[in-house]
Design a protein around this motif. Sequence first.
Motif, PDB file in Angstrom:
ATOM      1  N   VAL A 564       0.863  -1.187   0.000  1.00  0.00           N
ATOM      2  CA  VAL A 564       0.000   0.000   0.000  1.00  0.00           C
ATOM      3  C   VAL A 564       0.897   1.233   0.000  1.00  0.00           C
ATOM      4  O   VAL A 564       1.653   1.469   0.948  1.00  0.00           O
ATOM      5  CB  VAL A 564      -0.934   0.015   1.220  1.00  0.00           C
ATOM      6  CG1 VAL A 564      -1.800   1.271   1.203  1.00  0.00           C
ATOM      7  CG2 VAL A 564      -1.811  -1.230   1.237  1.00  0.00           C
ATOM      8  N   GLN A 635      -7.754  -6.332  -2.703  1.00  0.00           N
ATOM      9  CA  GLN A 635      -7.254  -5.021  -3.110  1.00  0.00           C
ATOM     10  C   GLN A 635      -8.398  -4.022  -3.275  1.00  0.00           C
ATOM     11  O   GLN A 635      -8.331  -2.892  -2.797  1.00  0.00           O
ATOM     12  CB  GLN A 635      -6.478  -5.149  -4.424  1.00  0.00           C
ATOM     13  CG  GLN A 635      -6.006  -3.812  -4.987  1.00  0.00           C
ATOM     14  CD  GLN A 635      -5.520  -3.940  -6.418  1.00  0.00           C
ATOM     15  OE1 GLN A 635      -5.749  -4.960  -7.084  1.00  0.00           O
ATOM     16  NE2 GLN A 635      -4.852  -2.925  -6.919  1.00  0.00           N
ATOM     17  N   THR A 636      -9.476  -4.441  -3.953  1.00  0.00           N
ATOM     18  CA  THR A 636     -10.633  -3.568  -4.143  1.00  0.00           C
ATOM     19  C   THR A 636     -11.271  -3.207  -2.811  1.00  0.00           C
ATOM     20  O   THR A 636     -11.659  -2.054  -2.567  1.00  0.00           O
ATOM     21  CB  THR A 636     -11.656  -4.254  -5.055  1.00  0.00           C
ATOM     22  OG1 THR A 636     -11.032  -4.585  -6.300  1.00  0.00           O
ATOM     23  CG2 THR A 636     -12.843  -3.347  -5.314  1.00  0.00           C
ATOM     24  N   ARG A 639      -9.095  -0.674  -1.068  1.00  0.00           N
ATOM     25  CA  ARG A 639      -9.173   0.626  -1.728  1.00  0.00           C
ATOM     26  C   ARG A 639     -10.401   1.405  -1.256  1.00  0.00           C
ATOM     27  O   ARG A 639     -10.326   2.613  -0.986  1.00  0.00           O
ATOM     28  CB  ARG A 639      -9.206   0.433  -3.248  1.00  0.00           C
ATOM     29  CG  ARG A 639      -9.219   1.753  -4.024  1.00  0.00           C
ATOM     30  CD  ARG A 639      -9.425   1.529  -5.503  1.00  0.00           C
ATOM     31  NE  ARG A 639      -8.311   0.821  -6.087  1.00  0.00           N
ATOM     32  CZ  ARG A 639      -8.426  -0.366  -6.695  1.00  0.00           C
ATOM     33  NH1 ARG A 639      -9.601  -0.961  -6.770  1.00  0.00           N
ATOM     34  NH2 ARG A 639      -7.368  -0.945  -7.229  1.00  0.00           N
ATOM     35  N   ALA A 643     -10.403   4.958   1.342  1.00  0.00           N
ATOM     36  CA  ALA A 643     -10.664   6.145   0.522  1.00  0.00           C
ATOM     37  C   ALA A 643     -11.091   7.359   1.339  1.00  0.00           C
ATOM     38  O   ALA A 643     -10.901   8.499   0.894  1.00  0.00           O
ATOM     39  CB  ALA A 643     -11.733   5.817  -0.530  1.00  0.00           C
ATOM     40  N   PHE A 651      -2.890   3.670  -1.995  1.00  0.00           N
ATOM     41  CA  PHE A 651      -2.991   2.951  -3.259  1.00  0.00           C
ATOM     42  C   PHE A 651      -2.498   1.518  -3.051  1.00  0.00           C
ATOM     43  O   PHE A 651      -1.290   1.268  -3.061  1.00  0.00           O
ATOM     44  CB  PHE A 651      -2.149   3.629  -4.345  1.00  0.00           C
ATOM     45  CG  PHE A 651      -2.425   5.102  -4.489  1.00  0.00           C
ATOM     46  CD1 PHE A 651      -3.459   5.557  -5.285  1.00  0.00           C
ATOM     47  CD2 PHE A 651      -1.642   6.032  -3.817  1.00  0.00           C
ATOM     48  CE1 PHE A 651      -3.713   6.906  -5.414  1.00  0.00           C
ATOM     49  CE2 PHE A 651      -1.882   7.383  -3.942  1.00  0.00           C
ATOM     50  CZ  PHE A 651      -2.927   7.835  -4.745  1.00  0.00           C
ATOM     51  N   THR A 699      -8.649   4.252 -12.034  1.00  0.00           N
ATOM     52  CA  THR A 699      -8.658   4.346 -10.578  1.00  0.00           C
ATOM     53  C   THR A 699      -7.220   4.450 -10.079  1.00  0.00           C
ATOM     54  O   THR A 699      -6.269   4.177 -10.825  1.00  0.00           O
ATOM     55  CB  THR A 699      -9.351   3.122  -9.954  1.00  0.00           C
ATOM     56  OG1 THR A 699      -9.427   3.308  -8.544  1.00  0.00           O
ATOM     57  CG2 THR A 699      -8.583   1.853 -10.237  1.00  0.00           C
ATOM     58  N   ASP A 700      -7.071   4.860  -8.837  1.00  0.00           N
ATOM     59  CA  ASP A 700      -5.743   5.022  -8.213  1.00  0.00           C
ATOM     60  C   ASP A 700      -4.845   5.923  -9.044  1.00  0.00           C
ATOM     61  O   ASP A 700      -3.651   5.661  -9.213  1.00  0.00           O
ATOM     62  CB  ASP A 700      -5.064   3.659  -8.020  1.00  0.00           C
ATOM     63  CG  ASP A 700      -5.824   2.761  -7.074  1.00  0.00           C
ATOM     64  OD1 ASP A 700      -6.577   3.289  -6.240  1.00  0.00           O
ATOM     65  OD2 ASP A 700      -5.669   1.526  -7.176  1.00  0.00           O
TER      66      ASP A 700
END
Length: 816
Positions: A564, A635-636, A639, A643, A651, A699-700
């Motif tokens: 991350v 991971q999703t 995220r 946020a 990230f 994204t990211d």
Amino acid sequence: MRISELCIRRPVMTTLVMASLLLAGFFGYRQLPIAAIPRIEVPTITVTTQYPGASADTMAVSVAAPLERQFATIAGVTSITSLNTEGNSLVTLEFDLGRDIDAAALDVQSAISVAAARLPEDLPTPPAYRKVNPADTPVMFLALTSETATSQDITEFADKVMSPRLSMLPGVAQVNVNGAQKRAVRIRYDLDALATRGISVDEIRQAVAALSSVSPLGSIRTQSQIYILETKGAEPTAEYFKPVVIAWRNGAPVRLQDVARVEDSVENEEARAEFNGMRSIIVSVQRQPDANTVAVTDAIHELLPQFQRELPPTIKLQVLSDRSESIRASVHDVQITLLLTAVLVILVILAFLRTWRATFIPAVALPLSIIGTFAGMAMFGFSLDNVSLLALTLALGFVVDDAIVVLENIVRYVEKGMAPFEAAIKGANEIGFTVLSITLSLVAVFIPVLFMGGIVGRFFFEFAMTISIAILLSGFISLTLTPMLCSRLLGHRHHARRPGLLSRAFEGAYNLMAAGYRVTLDASLRVPRLMLLLTIGTIVATVWAFGVVKKGFLPTEDTNIIIVRTEAAPDIAFQAMLERQRKVADRIRQDPDVLYVNSNVVQSFFNPTLNRGSIFVQLKPRPERAGRATISQVQTRLRRSLADIPGIRAFPVPLQNLRIGSRSGAALYQYTLTSVNQAELYDFAQRLVERVKQAPGFTDVTTDLTLGARQLSLSVDRDALARYGLTMDTVRSTLYSAFGTRKIATVYTPSNDYAVILEADKARILDPGVLSKVYVRSASGQLVRLDAVASVTLGPGPVSVARQGQLPAVTITFNL
């Protein structure tokens, strides 16, 4: 063919040849290193330059640019990038894949020598180069934690005990101590106290450096003896330096403790690593390019009990990550697949040949071809990895083809009444050139892959060569061992004998399949137009599916590790960044699939500026995760969870075994902009980033452009300098001693060396107006206030400056 007849007539010779091939395969297998993917060495050299106190712009213009211009003259350079931060410049050179890295290193050394004349004269050390491989990642991380012991004590154990022993293990290339807090003596002087006593910063530096100096004294030699002269050296403690006399005022000595706080501290105060919220030191171990990952990690595990016995009772040692675990699991899965495939192939052969004797012949050729391939793999320097095992798995379908063709032709003559010996000679001679053509045509399919260039070619070369070796060996075995076994194992066919139960069962299944095929074939022939439409529709659907299917080099590999990357405001202070990073780490630890996290806030290669951090996340094995979630699903989830943390962006990126390119980023995809005009580049880059963030599918989205730092620019009056008898070097040296972290001396001990660091008391320099309290001593001995010769303006500036191809560059990273 003559070789087949020779092997039929010389069974002992044939057996010995096959036994030799078998032994070579077994020895080759033992020498094969185990890895996740094939070894891909990208010739890369990094050149590091330190210029303490210099801004990012100064490092880019005065250090990186001259070096890059000289490096551009080296043959075989494919990419030149640099990242410049306060006091540091890192230039990365990537060479053509065919370039010898040792020869390239000599060229780089020569280029540094030539460029030295154009670099700043007061560089403390010349640029240093190092050969690296971006594709290599540490194979093991060890965490040292303690609730009571100081970080200095933990670092001492890692640096003195663990690092030397781990470095001596076979296959270990490098041992890094991350988050190290090496002991140092830190002198924080009071500007007001210095001004009151009329003492300049440079006088403190000279006094401490003179006390800590180490110089030879000589010896006294008499006619009978020799006496060596030696003075007691400095001690690396604050108590030793506190009573140092730095000046005399009004007949009384002014000691260091009168104008400064002298403390036992560390070299880098702005560095911290935390393991599950506890202060930690991380030891990472990298293997050599040709080393066996599993063997290296096993050797490290054997050392751990020794470290545990020598550790102080307040310090704990545990394995943070072992890369061999995922490699063992993936290789084991492929090995199981390989064995299952071999069993299925043998069963299919049995189903069609319907006799155990005939099945035994190709069943022997199959493992012999695979085992013999290990010898070729060892000769070419391959490893036992997912790609080579995949090649062997696919080769199982090829290696039995030649043996079956030879066997079928020999059985045909046996069924006609010919003796097995004569049938083997005649059948093998007839089919020999056919087998040769089949073998060579299969190998020819992989010739384009063998000569493919670039990273992709390097990656698949092992695959193509492994499967080609297996096919060539199968052709050789089918022309030598297979005919010999047929001449000895096949018996005369007795047509009057009633077929066995197994044969009758397979024959009934064949008849049933043939009847079904006959029905569907008749139906298809009655509607030719419909069949034509179905064919065209299939072609159209295939083209459409090829266009919409996701494409990529390799699928995301589940290594149970997520990195991350964190990013905060460019002008954030270390303590504020540490607090925000802790919030991110605490949020990650709440995820049910996370085992532990290791948080790092330190300026390094991965985190070039203090507003960027990294968090190492170890996940549970997939079978133990909730709903057997994939690493992409975790991971999703992370995220979305991270946020809404204010003041910092996170990230998450899954760690992959294959890494292409030397530039790290917070996402999988990178897009780089370059321009001659730096101001226009920064403007357009920021606008492009905003547009990409708004575009669907991205994204990211982030960038390595870090504007917004507060920068004080000093405008020096040259006439005033001349009037007071000052020089720019004196002004720079005084400013660096005041606002930099200046290493003014080194204290040597039998076991290590320690730095003495000089800086202004940070509690008293919170206002930029503090520059008016800084005094510079002129050549005549007069103390001159800094604001008498310079004016200060406040404005924005970059925290880091990136370059590519000798031009300013901005890299945008994103995920899809």
